[in-house]
Scaffold this motif. Structure first.
Motif, short mmCIF file in Angstrom:
data_model
loop_
_atom_site.label_atom_id
_atom_site.label_comp_id
_atom_site.label_asym_id
_atom_site.label_seq_id
_atom_site.Cartn_x
_atom_site.Cartn_y
_atom_site.Cartn_z
N VAL A 90 0.84 -1.21 0.00
CA VAL A 90 0.00 0.00 0.00
C VAL A 90 0.87 1.26 0.00
O VAL A 90 0.59 2.21 -0.73
CB VAL A 90 -0.98 -0.01 1.20
N GLY A 91 1.92 1.27 0.81
CA GLY A 91 2.84 2.41 0.81
C GLY A 91 3.52 2.59 -0.53
O GLY A 91 3.67 3.70 -1.04
N GLY A 92 3.94 1.48 -1.13
CA GLY A 92 4.55 1.54 -2.46
C GLY A 92 3.58 2.01 -3.52
O GLY A 92 3.95 2.76 -4.43
N ALA A 93 2.32 1.59 -3.40
CA ALA A 93 1.30 2.03 -4.36
C ALA A 93 1.11 3.55 -4.28
O ALA A 93 1.02 4.23 -5.31
CB ALA A 93 -0.02 1.32 -4.09
N GLY A 94 1.06 4.08 -3.08
CA GLY A 94 0.93 5.53 -2.92
C GLY A 94 2.12 6.27 -3.51
O GLY A 94 1.97 7.24 -4.26
N LEU A 95 3.32 5.80 -3.20
CA LEU A 95 4.52 6.41 -3.78
C LEU A 95 4.56 6.25 -5.29
O LEU A 95 5.01 7.14 -6.02
CB LEU A 95 5.78 5.79 -3.16
N GLY A 96 4.07 5.12 -5.78
CA GLY A 96 4.04 4.88 -7.23
C GLY A 96 3.12 5.85 -7.96
O GLY A 96 3.44 6.30 -9.06
N THR A 97 1.96 6.18 -7.35
CA THR A 97 1.07 7.14 -8.00
C THR A 97 1.73 8.51 -8.07
O THR A 97 1.58 9.23 -9.05
CB THR A 97 -0.29 7.27 -7.28
N LEU A 98 2.48 8.86 -7.02
CA LEU A 98 3.21 10.13 -7.04
C LEU A 98 4.28 10.11 -8.12
O LEU A 98 4.41 11.07 -8.89
CB LEU A 98 3.83 10.41 -5.67
N ALA A 99 5.04 9.01 -8.21
CA ALA A 99 6.08 8.90 -9.23
C ALA A 99 5.47 8.93 -10.63
O ALA A 99 6.00 9.58 -11.54
CB ALA A 99 6.87 7.62 -9.03
N GLY A 100 4.35 8.25 -10.82
CA GLY A 100 3.67 8.26 -12.11
C GLY A 100 3.17 9.64 -12.49
O GLY A 100 3.26 10.05 -13.65
N THR A 101 2.64 10.37 -11.53
CA THR A 101 2.16 11.73 -11.78
C THR A 101 3.32 12.65 -12.14
O THR A 101 3.22 13.44 -13.09
CB THR A 101 1.40 12.26 -10.55
N VAL A 102 4.43 12.55 -11.41
CA VAL A 102 5.61 13.37 -11.71
C VAL A 102 6.16 13.00 -13.09
O VAL A 102 6.52 13.88 -13.89
CB VAL A 102 6.68 13.21 -10.62
N ALA A 103 6.19 11.71 -13.41
CA ALA A 103 6.67 11.27 -14.72
C ALA A 103 5.79 11.84 -15.83
O ALA A 103 6.29 12.26 -16.88
CB ALA A 103 6.71 9.75 -14.79
#
Length: 165
Positions: free
Chosen positions: A138-151
């Protein structure tokens, strides 16, 4: 294939199926990167600004903080949708959902963010350290959405503009 291509859409907004699900999921999906940003600021500030000695590696602190932030974001996203759309006619739900699915830029952002969510969940589960599996995922998923948005923002501001010309 775009993620939005997997969701049913109609030719007209009045006929849009799954409109409550689509709009609520969209809002929750858009709130996750904001929650991840805020949830990341806490352990980063504690480690680098306040210079507190960390008991766990920074990755574990980020995953733990972001798992809590993601769960809070899920609740806030649902509450925000309910608060904004309370008492609205079904056609308003249908129209907003239909427009989200038909918006190319929004579809691209959702694709980047969803790809980040999946990759982040897998990486978070793999690198969770002493955390339970669910907290890492779940923590990785949250960080992943942030990384995807920044990308997406980086892509749109560089390559995306070249493709539109």
């Amino acid at each position: 294939m775009a993620l939005n291509g997997m969701l049913p859409t109609s030719d007209y907004a009045e006929d849009q199926p799954l409109y409550h699900f689509i709009l609520t999921t969209h809002v929750v999906h858009r709130v996750l990167p904001i929650g991840a940003f805020i949830s990341s600021a806490i352990p980063l500030a504690s480690t680098f600004i306040l210079r507190r000695a960390a008991v766990h590696p920074l990755t574990v602190l980020l995953l733990r903080s972001n798992s809590t932030g993601a769960l809070v974001s899920l609740g806030l996203g649902g509450a925000m949708t309910l608060g904004r759309m309370w008492g609205r006619a079904d056609i308003e739900w249908k129209d907003r959902s239909w427009r989200l699915l038909r918006n190319t830029g929004q579809a691209q952002l959702d694709d980047f963010s969803a790809a980040g969510l999946v990759a982040g969940a897998l990486l978070g589960a793999a690198g969770r350290g002493p955390l339970p599996l669910w907290r890492g995922a779940v923590g990785g998923a949250g960080l992943g959405t942030l990384a995807g948005t920044v990308a997406f923002v980086v892509w749109k501001s560089t390559l995306g503009k070249k493709n539109e010309q």
